[in-house]
Design a protein around this motif. Sequence first.
Motif, short mmCIF file in Angstrom:
data_model
loop_
_atom_site.label_atom_id
_atom_site.label_comp_id
_atom_site.label_asym_id
_atom_site.label_seq_id
_atom_site.Cartn_x
_atom_site.Cartn_y
_atom_site.Cartn_z
N GLY A 2 34.25 45.41 47.92
CA GLY A 2 35.68 45.59 48.05
C GLY A 2 36.40 45.57 46.72
O GLY A 2 35.81 45.90 45.68
N GLN A 3 37.65 45.13 46.73
CA GLN A 3 38.48 45.15 45.55
C GLN A 3 39.21 43.82 45.39
O GLN A 3 39.37 43.05 46.34
CB GLN A 3 39.50 46.28 45.62
N HIS A 4 39.68 43.59 44.16
CA HIS A 4 40.54 42.45 43.88
C HIS A 4 41.57 42.91 42.86
O HIS A 4 41.23 43.66 41.93
CB HIS A 4 39.74 41.27 43.34
N THR A 13 43.23 46.73 39.10
CA THR A 13 42.35 46.73 40.27
C THR A 13 40.90 46.60 39.82
O THR A 13 40.42 47.39 38.99
CB THR A 13 42.52 48.01 41.09
N ILE A 15 37.01 46.75 41.05
CA ILE A 15 36.08 47.15 42.10
C ILE A 15 34.90 46.18 42.04
O ILE A 15 34.20 46.10 41.02
CB ILE A 15 35.61 48.60 41.90
N GLU A 46 31.97 35.61 44.57
CA GLU A 46 33.10 36.46 44.20
C GLU A 46 34.10 35.68 43.35
O GLU A 46 34.65 36.21 42.38
CB GLU A 46 33.76 36.99 45.46
#
Length: 228
Positions: A2-4, A13, A15, A46
Amino acid sequence: MGQHILSGNPPVTLILRKSARARRISLRISQLDGRVTLTLPKNVSESEGIAFAREKEDWLRGHLARRGSDQDIALGAILPIEGSDREIVQGTGRRVLLEQDSLRIPGAPEQFGTRAQAFLKQMARDKLVAASDHYANILGKPYNRITLRDTRSRWGSCSSAGALMYSWRLILCPPEVLNYVAAHEVAHLAEMNHSQAFWDTVTEIHGPYASPRNWLRQNGSSLHSYKF
């Protein structure tokens, strides 16, 4: 994964990507589109990865700032060609014309990017063939063929079979930078490495190369911000 989003001005952003082969956390900025990928080893959480990105935030934002924002090839846009800024203007007739301070492109504006790219690719091929021929003649070793690509991570390469590959975006650089890259790849016809013997060969066929090499290191990433 996903993304943060890293908060800040502007927000960045990330990835997120897990890799069983990765041995450490890494950040990579794509020179083509500016995307930032945070790669995590399988056993790293994460949250640990995001903390790592926060520690590297100044470095990350500095690289993104130097890359600049993406620039579409459109009427009135400024595009460097052979290191000189040219304005994209409406042309007439059928041919794209390069002038001292402009690139005249005929046809519909929505086709400017495609037509400019085709013109620049041909111009790049002509210049790179001439430069490669020149340095190969000095070296006394012929190459096999030349191909042009829009590469992410390298400006050129030379295979063991003598095939040279270049990024067509080199035509956006000053001529001395394009010539240096051609000399660099041709030198690999004699030395398939980056040993002192290789760099001596570059100097032998090209002369001093520190200035164009530094230009490419400092400015090369910005050349990928032009979107055709």
